[in-house]
Design a protein around this motif. Sequence first.
Motif, PDB file in Angstrom:
ATOM      1  N   LEU A 183       0.521  17.299  -5.856  1.00 13.49           N
ATOM      2  CA  LEU A 183       1.434  18.431  -6.036  1.00 13.49           C
ATOM      3  C   LEU A 183       1.341  19.009  -7.446  1.00 13.49           C
ATOM      4  O   LEU A 183       1.567  20.209  -7.651  1.00 13.49           O
ATOM      5  N   LEU A 184       0.987  18.150  -8.411  1.00 15.03           N
ATOM      6  CA  LEU A 184       0.911  18.588  -9.800  1.00 15.03           C
ATOM      7  C   LEU A 184      -0.469  19.124 -10.175  1.00 15.03           C
ATOM      8  O   LEU A 184      -0.588  20.103 -10.919  1.00 15.03           O
ATOM      9  N   ILE A 185      -1.527  18.460  -9.668  1.00 15.85           N
ATOM     10  CA  ILE A 185      -2.896  18.824 -10.043  1.00 15.85           C
ATOM     11  C   ILE A 185      -3.686  19.145  -8.787  1.00 15.85           C
ATOM     12  O   ILE A 185      -4.023  18.260  -7.999  1.00 15.85           O
ATOM     13  N   HIS A 186      -3.983  20.408  -8.594  1.00 18.32           N
ATOM     14  CA  HIS A 186      -4.699  20.891  -7.420  1.00 18.32           C
ATOM     15  C   HIS A 186      -5.392  22.192  -7.787  1.00 18.32           C
ATOM     16  O   HIS A 186      -5.169  22.744  -8.867  1.00 18.32           O
ATOM     17  N   GLU A 187      -6.219  22.679  -6.905  1.00 16.86           N
ATOM     18  CA  GLU A 187      -6.928  23.936  -7.180  1.00 16.86           C
ATOM     19  C   GLU A 187      -6.147  25.143  -6.675  1.00 16.86           C
ATOM     20  O   GLU A 187      -6.149  26.198  -7.304  1.00 16.86           O
ATOM     21  N   HIS A 194       0.794  -1.225   0.000  1.00 15.30           N
ATOM     22  CA  HIS A 194       0.000   0.000   0.000  1.00 15.30           C
ATOM     23  C   HIS A 194       0.824   1.272   0.000  1.00 15.30           C
ATOM     24  O   HIS A 194       0.345   2.329  -0.393  1.00 15.30           O
ATOM     25  N   GLN A 195       2.074   1.182   0.427  1.00 12.82           N
ATOM     26  CA  GLN A 195       2.919   2.374   0.436  1.00 12.82           C
ATOM     27  C   GLN A 195       3.162   2.890  -0.982  1.00 12.82           C
ATOM     28  O   GLN A 195       3.419   4.088  -1.174  1.00 12.82           O
ATOM     29  N   PHE A 196       3.046   2.006  -1.969  1.00 19.68           N
ATOM     30  CA  PHE A 196       3.250   2.429  -3.352  1.00 19.68           C
ATOM     31  C   PHE A 196       2.051   3.192  -3.912  1.00 19.68           C
ATOM     32  O   PHE A 196       2.113   3.710  -5.036  1.00 19.68           O
ATOM     33  N   LEU A 197       0.958   3.227  -3.163  1.00 19.24           N
ATOM     34  CA  LEU A 197      -0.180   4.046  -3.556  1.00 19.24           C
ATOM     35  C   LEU A 197      -0.023   5.480  -3.048  1.00 19.24           C
ATOM     36  O   LEU A 197      -0.545   6.421  -3.647  1.00 19.24           O
ATOM     37  N   VAL A 198       0.698   5.631  -1.943  1.00 21.36           N
ATOM     38  CA  VAL A 198       0.796   6.932  -1.277  1.00 21.36           C
ATOM     39  C   VAL A 198       1.619   7.930  -2.094  1.00 21.36           C
ATOM     40  O   VAL A 198       1.167   9.064  -2.343  1.00 21.36           O
ATOM     41  N   LEU A 199       2.803   7.540  -2.533  1.00 17.02           N
ATOM     42  CA  LEU A 199       3.691   8.468  -3.242  1.00 17.02           C
ATOM     43  C   LEU A 199       3.098   8.968  -4.561  1.00 17.02           C
ATOM     44  O   LEU A 199       3.127  10.183  -4.814  1.00 17.02           O
ATOM     45  N   PRO A 200       2.550   8.099  -5.418  1.00 15.16           N
ATOM     46  CA  PRO A 200       1.936   8.612  -6.653  1.00 15.16           C
ATOM     47  C   PRO A 200       0.793   9.588  -6.384  1.00 15.16           C
ATOM     48  O   PRO A 200       0.642  10.578  -7.107  1.00 15.16           O
ATOM     49  N   CYS A 201      -0.006   9.323  -5.346  1.00 17.83           N
ATOM     50  CA  CYS A 201      -1.108  10.231  -5.003  1.00 17.83           C
ATOM     51  C   CYS A 201      -0.579  11.575  -4.530  1.00 17.83           C
ATOM     52  O   CYS A 201      -1.154  12.628  -4.852  1.00 17.83           O
ATOM     53  N   LEU A 202       0.519  11.558  -3.780  1.00 13.47           N
ATOM     54  CA  LEU A 202       1.119  12.806  -3.306  1.00 13.47           C
ATOM     55  C   LEU A 202       1.696  13.610  -4.472  1.00 13.47           C
ATOM     56  O   LEU A 202       1.503  14.832  -4.556  1.00 13.47           O
ATOM     57  N   ILE A 203       2.381  12.923  -5.373  1.00 12.89           N
ATOM     58  CA  ILE A 203       2.948  13.604  -6.538  1.00 12.89           C
ATOM     59  C   ILE A 203       1.836  14.194  -7.401  1.00 12.89           C
ATOM     60  O   ILE A 203       1.929  15.337  -7.870  1.00 12.89           O
ATOM     61  N   LEU A 204       0.769  13.423  -7.592  1.00 17.02           N
ATOM     62  CA  LEU A 204      -0.360  13.905  -8.385  1.00 17.02           C
ATOM     63  C   LEU A 204      -1.004  15.126  -7.740  1.00 17.02           C
ATOM     64  O   LEU A 204      -1.382  16.077  -8.428  1.00 17.02           O
ATOM     65  N   TYR A 238     -21.264  25.037 -10.049  1.00 14.80           N
ATOM     66  CA  TYR A 238     -20.769  23.940  -9.209  1.00 14.80           C
ATOM     67  C   TYR A 238     -19.975  22.958 -10.071  1.00 14.80           C
ATOM     68  O   TYR A 238     -20.543  22.135 -10.793  1.00 14.80           O
ATOM     69  N   VAL A 239     -18.665  23.062 -10.022  1.00 18.02           N
ATOM     70  CA  VAL A 239     -17.773  22.192 -10.792  1.00 18.02           C
ATOM     71  C   VAL A 239     -16.573  21.837  -9.922  1.00 18.02           C
ATOM     72  O   VAL A 239     -15.872  22.723  -9.440  1.00 18.02           O
ATOM     73  N   HIS A 240     -16.335  20.526  -9.712  1.00 15.05           N
ATOM     74  CA  HIS A 240     -15.182  20.057  -8.934  1.00 15.05           C
ATOM     75  C   HIS A 240     -14.613  18.811  -9.626  1.00 15.05           C
ATOM     76  O   HIS A 240     -14.901  17.682  -9.235  1.00 15.05           O
ATOM     77  N   TRP A 241     -13.822  19.046 -10.664  1.00 12.41           N
ATOM     78  CA  TRP A 241     -13.351  17.936 -11.489  1.00 12.41           C
ATOM     79  C   TRP A 241     -12.489  16.944 -10.720  1.00 12.41           C
ATOM     80  O   TRP A 241     -12.566  15.737 -10.940  1.00 12.41           O
ATOM     81  N   ILE A 242     -11.641  17.422  -9.835  1.00 11.13           N
ATOM     82  CA  ILE A 242     -10.759  16.529  -9.070  1.00 11.13           C
ATOM     83  C   ILE A 242     -11.580  15.546  -8.247  1.00 11.13           C
ATOM     84  O   ILE A 242     -11.336  14.333  -8.266  1.00 11.13           O
ATOM     85  N   THR A 243     -12.565  16.056  -7.532  1.00 11.35           N
ATOM     86  CA  THR A 243     -13.417  15.201  -6.705  1.00 11.35           C
ATOM     87  C   THR A 243     -14.249  14.267  -7.563  1.00 11.35           C
ATOM     88  O   THR A 243     -14.404  13.085  -7.240  1.00 11.35           O
ATOM     89  N   TRP A 244     -14.787  14.767  -8.644  1.00 11.04           N
ATOM     90  CA  TRP A 244     -15.657  13.962  -9.502  1.00 11.04           C
ATOM     91  C   TRP A 244     -14.904  12.785 -10.127  1.00 11.04           C
ATOM     92  O   TRP A 244     -15.368  11.651 -10.070  1.00 11.04           O
ATOM     93  N   ILE A 245     -13.768  13.068 -10.717  1.00 12.17           N
ATOM     94  CA  ILE A 245     -13.014  11.998 -11.394  1.00 12.17           C
ATOM     95  C   ILE A 245     -12.515  10.965 -10.391  1.00 12.17           C
ATOM     96  O   ILE A 245     -12.599   9.750 -10.632  1.00 12.17           O
ATOM     97  N   SER A 246     -12.007  11.424  -9.254  1.00 15.63           N
ATOM     98  CA  SER A 246     -11.519  10.500  -8.225  1.00 15.63           C
ATOM     99  C   SER A 246     -12.663   9.632  -7.699  1.00 15.63           C
ATOM    100  O   SER A 246     -12.498   8.423  -7.501  1.00 15.63           O
TER     101      SER A 246
END
Length: 215
Positions: A109-113, A97-107, A178-186
């Motif tokens: 840092l790259l894609i946020h509001e 499961h630790q390999f799920l944490v780093l990609p999510c953190l990098i993502l 009302y648009v929240h693409w990050i939440t919707w796609i996830s």
Amino acid sequence: MNAFRLAGDMTHLMSVLVLLLKIHTIKSCAGVSLKTQELYALVFATRYLDMFTDFISLYNTVMKLIFLSSSFSIVWYMRRHKLVRRSYDKDHDTFRHQFLVLPCLILALLIHEQFTFKEVMWTFSIYLEAVAILPQLVLLQRTRNIDNLTGQYVFFLGAYRSLYILNWIYRYFTEPHYVHWITWISGFVQTLLYADFFYYYLNSWKNNVKLTLPA
């Protein structure tokens, strides 16, 4: 708050109560992935950093406290409680499961509001929640035979996210801008991960047979 959001929150709460009932009353965590529970604890810890600084409502604060305390309590039970940890199936719960944490953190840092610490951590929690169920689903597929409480826990957890999607659709058509693409796609990705489990769960319920996943 609309009915879909309330139903989603109550279903999420029900999933936690079912799992706590299993662990606290039966003193068993058989079929439960510690890896997934640790990921959820991290999800809530990073999502609710604003709990003591930004007051929204009493309901919101209470729900945050419930999910935070319950997630860390479950991890503590599975790691430290003598009777509960004996039933933990560490031989099958081997998803890294630790390999799920780093990609999510990098993502995050790259894609946020907004590029602020709290916003990046909140975005990270959204991405991580989308995949946090993977160790649990892999464990269930490896063990195949699933007891009722574990099956109900996973079903309620998936149902909560499905109801939230209905909540987003409702808000999209009733609230301007009302648009929240990050939440919707996830959220959509997270719901897709449950699709296979939903099929076998509903099929077992319909035919009144024990839930069994294919190898």
